[in-house]
Motif scaffolding. Structure first.
Motif, PDB file in Angstrom:
ATOM      1  N   ARG A 108       2.516 -26.656 -20.140  1.00  0.00           N
ATOM      2  CA  ARG A 108       3.256 -26.821 -18.745  1.00  0.00           C
ATOM      3  C   ARG A 108       2.394 -26.676 -17.559  1.00  0.00           C
ATOM      4  N   ARG A 109       1.516 -25.842 -17.797  1.00  0.00           N
ATOM      5  CA  ARG A 109       0.439 -25.584 -16.573  1.00  0.00           C
ATOM      6  C   ARG A 109      -0.336 -26.900 -16.288  1.00  0.00           C
ATOM      7  N   VAL A 110      -0.856 -27.262 -17.598  1.00  0.00           N
ATOM      8  CA  VAL A 110      -1.628 -28.327 -17.498  1.00  0.00           C
ATOM      9  C   VAL A 110      -1.076 -29.664 -16.988  1.00  0.00           C
ATOM     10  N   LEU A 111       0.471 -30.009 -17.380  1.00  0.00           N
ATOM     11  CA  LEU A 111       1.149 -30.860 -16.793  1.00  0.00           C
ATOM     12  C   LEU A 111       1.169 -30.637 -15.355  1.00  0.00           C
ATOM     13  N   GLU A 112       1.550 -29.561 -14.646  1.00  0.00           N
ATOM     14  CA  GLU A 112       1.662 -29.366 -13.405  1.00  0.00           C
ATOM     15  C   GLU A 112       0.462 -29.516 -12.518  1.00  0.00           C
ATOM     16  N   GLU A 113      -0.750 -29.077 -13.203  1.00  0.00           N
ATOM     17  CA  GLU A 113      -1.850 -29.354 -12.587  1.00  0.00           C
ATOM     18  C   GLU A 113      -2.267 -31.001 -12.364  1.00  0.00           C
ATOM     19  N   ALA A 114      -1.982 -31.656 -13.519  1.00  0.00           N
ATOM     20  CA  ALA A 114      -2.082 -33.147 -13.513  1.00  0.00           C
ATOM     21  C   ALA A 114      -1.241 -33.806 -12.429  1.00  0.00           C
ATOM     22  N   GLY A 115      -0.330 -33.168 -11.930  1.00  0.00           N
ATOM     23  CA  GLY A 115       0.661 -33.744 -10.905  1.00  0.00           C
ATOM     24  C   GLY A 115       2.059 -34.455 -11.729  1.00  0.00           C
ATOM     25  N   MET A 116       2.005 -34.100 -12.819  1.00  0.00           N
ATOM     26  CA  MET A 116       3.251 -34.462 -13.817  1.00  0.00           C
ATOM     27  C   MET A 116       4.529 -33.712 -13.237  1.00  0.00           C
ATOM     28  N   ASP A 117       5.759 -34.280 -12.859  1.00  0.00           N
ATOM     29  CA  ASP A 117       6.932 -33.827 -12.682  1.00  0.00           C
ATOM     30  C   ASP A 117       7.335 -33.082 -13.872  1.00  0.00           C
ATOM     31  N   SER A 118       8.410 -32.066 -13.585  1.00  0.00           N
ATOM     32  CA  SER A 118       9.018 -31.020 -14.510  1.00  0.00           C
ATOM     33  C   SER A 118      10.368 -31.693 -15.162  1.00  0.00           C
ATOM     34  N   ARG A 119      10.411 -33.092 -14.915  1.00  0.00           N
ATOM     35  CA  ARG A 119      11.822 -33.385 -15.443  1.00  0.00           C
ATOM     36  C   ARG A 119      12.007 -33.124 -16.840  1.00  0.00           C
ATOM     37  N   GLU A 120      13.152 -33.385 -17.614  1.00  0.00           N
ATOM     38  CA  GLU A 120      13.440 -32.987 -18.899  1.00  0.00           C
ATOM     39  C   GLU A 120      12.383 -33.819 -19.882  1.00  0.00           C
ATOM     40  N   GLY A 121      12.022 -33.197 -20.862  1.00  0.00           N
ATOM     41  CA  GLY A 121      11.341 -34.101 -21.794  1.00  0.00           C
ATOM     42  C   GLY A 121       9.781 -33.410 -22.230  1.00  0.00           C
ATOM     43  N   GLY A 122       9.469 -32.336 -21.117  1.00  0.00           N
ATOM     44  CA  GLY A 122       8.354 -31.867 -21.530  1.00  0.00           C
ATOM     45  C   GLY A 122       7.289 -32.264 -22.087  1.00  0.00           C
ATOM     46  N   SER A 123       6.654 -31.719 -22.670  1.00  0.00           N
ATOM     47  CA  SER A 123       5.095 -32.266 -23.485  1.00  0.00           C
ATOM     48  C   SER A 123       5.694 -33.410 -24.392  1.00  0.00           C
ATOM     49  N   PHE A 124       6.797 -33.241 -24.979  1.00  0.00           N
ATOM     50  CA  PHE A 124       7.318 -34.344 -25.818  1.00  0.00           C
ATOM     51  C   PHE A 124       7.104 -35.747 -25.381  1.00  0.00           C
ATOM     52  N   ARG A 125       7.432 -35.868 -23.999  1.00  0.00           N
ATOM     53  CA  ARG A 125       7.247 -37.191 -23.281  1.00  0.00           C
ATOM     54  C   ARG A 125       5.783 -37.786 -23.900  1.00  0.00           C
TER      55      ARG A 125
END
Length: 337
Positions: free
Chosen positions: A276-293
């Motif tokens: 979650r932290r990596v995705l947030e740092e990369a500017g990915m939004d937090s919509r449903e799906g998480g890292s399974f996207r």
């Protein structure tokens, strides 16, 4: 205090009926994973506990659709994380009850109690819960998101021709976290796959670039069977760098992505927070799906390239029938990663 207590024989009958069914499933090879047995046992024990807690207690021969509805109704309002009130879970539970009842009747040479089958027939939403068109469309990364994430993850490794001193120094935790996310996007892994990988998983031999992993051996764990999956070149470069960092740090153990230097396995809560932290740092939004996207993006990319759904299913470790959900969104997907 005056409620009628269930007879000991009723408890024994409920338990024996389930265990006999499980034993036959194992003997016939239809159920081989201990994890699957544990899931079904938990489901049955919850149901049996409710039955024996009623006054009078509900036995195998007396179960009726009204009892099954009362059991479903009793679970409303509970804060559960197992999706126990979803139509799919209800269908799975009722099918389990129906199979145990039919198996018990066959062993006892008695009439079959069709209460569970009748309950399923009376609830169309549950009956069709496994229909392919009820699958929610998979969340996946847009073109711009995928490119931005790849660039962000790849910054963890030295650029060709640049000295390592010129790179932004990252801790081994940061390199691990980015590399693990890279394999979810570049190799279609689940979070569980990431935690299960060992040092024997990366395969570099036979690849186009010396020492760069080009595929992974994903070991069997839980309900997942062993499989192989290809690794995108950019993710292979990142994995190659992680292997170097891991060796230089003198990490022990056999897990590819350990949680400590001693080699302890990465646990689910810690890995979830790291992703979650990596995705947030990369500017990915937090919509449903998480890292399974990321895994879904991998699958769609492979299909877009013309790989057969059956082959992609083998790489993902899923049944080919589950590929239908990807094919429903395929026309709008562009090949990016």
């Amino acid at each position: 205090m005056f409620d009628e207590m269930p007879a000991p024989g009723q408890h024994h009958e409920m338990t024996q009926a389930f265990e006999a069914w499980i034993a036959d499933q194992r003997d016939s090879g239809l159920m081989r994973q201990d994890a699957s047995v544990a899931v079904y046992r938990d489901m049955w024990e919850a149901f049996a506990g409710w039955c024996l807690g009623q006054s009078p207690a509900v036995g195998l021969s007396s179960i009726c659709p009204a009892d099954l509805q009362a059991f479903q109704d009793a679970r409303f309002g509970r804060k559960t994380s197992d999706l126990s009130l979803t139509p799919r879970h209800a269908l799975r539970l009722m099918r389990l009850i129906d199979r145990v009842l039919r198996h018990h009747a066959a062993r006892a040479d008695s009439p079959v109690n069709t209460a569970a089958a009748d309950w399923i027939a009376a609830h169309p939403k549950v009956r069709h819960a496994d229909a392919p068109d009820t699958d929610p469309l998979p969340e996946y990364l847009a073109v711009s998101e995928a490119r931005r994430l790849i660039a962000f993850l790849s910054a963890a490794r030295p650029r060709p021709g640049a000295s390592r001193d010129a790179q932004v120094q990252m801790t081994w935790h940061e390199v691990r976290n980015r590399t693990s996310i890279g394999l979810q996007l570049g190799a279609g892994l689940t979070p569980g796959d990431v935690r299960a990988l060992t040092l024997a998983s990366p395969v570099a031999q036979g690849g186009r670039v010396r020492e760069r992993p080009w595929k992974l051996h994903v070991p069997a764990y839980g309900n997942s069977t062993a499989r192989e999956t290809p690794v995108a070149p950019w993710a292979g470069e990142l994995l190659q760098h992680w292997l170097r960092v891991r060796a230089e740090a003198g990490m022990g153990g056999e897990f590819l992505f350990p949680s400590t230097r001693t080699g302890k396995q990465w646990q689910k809560p810690s890995q979830y927070e790291s992703a979650r932290r990596v995705l947030e740092e990369a500017g990915m939004d937090s919509r449903e799906g998480g890292s399974f996207r990321l895994r879904h993006t991998f699958a769609l990319r492979q299909l877009r390239r013309g790989t057969s759904p059956e082959q992609v299913a083998r790489w993902l470790g899923i049944e080919p029938a589950k590929m239908k959900r990807y094919e429903r969104v395929l026309p709008g997907v562009v090949d990016v990663v």
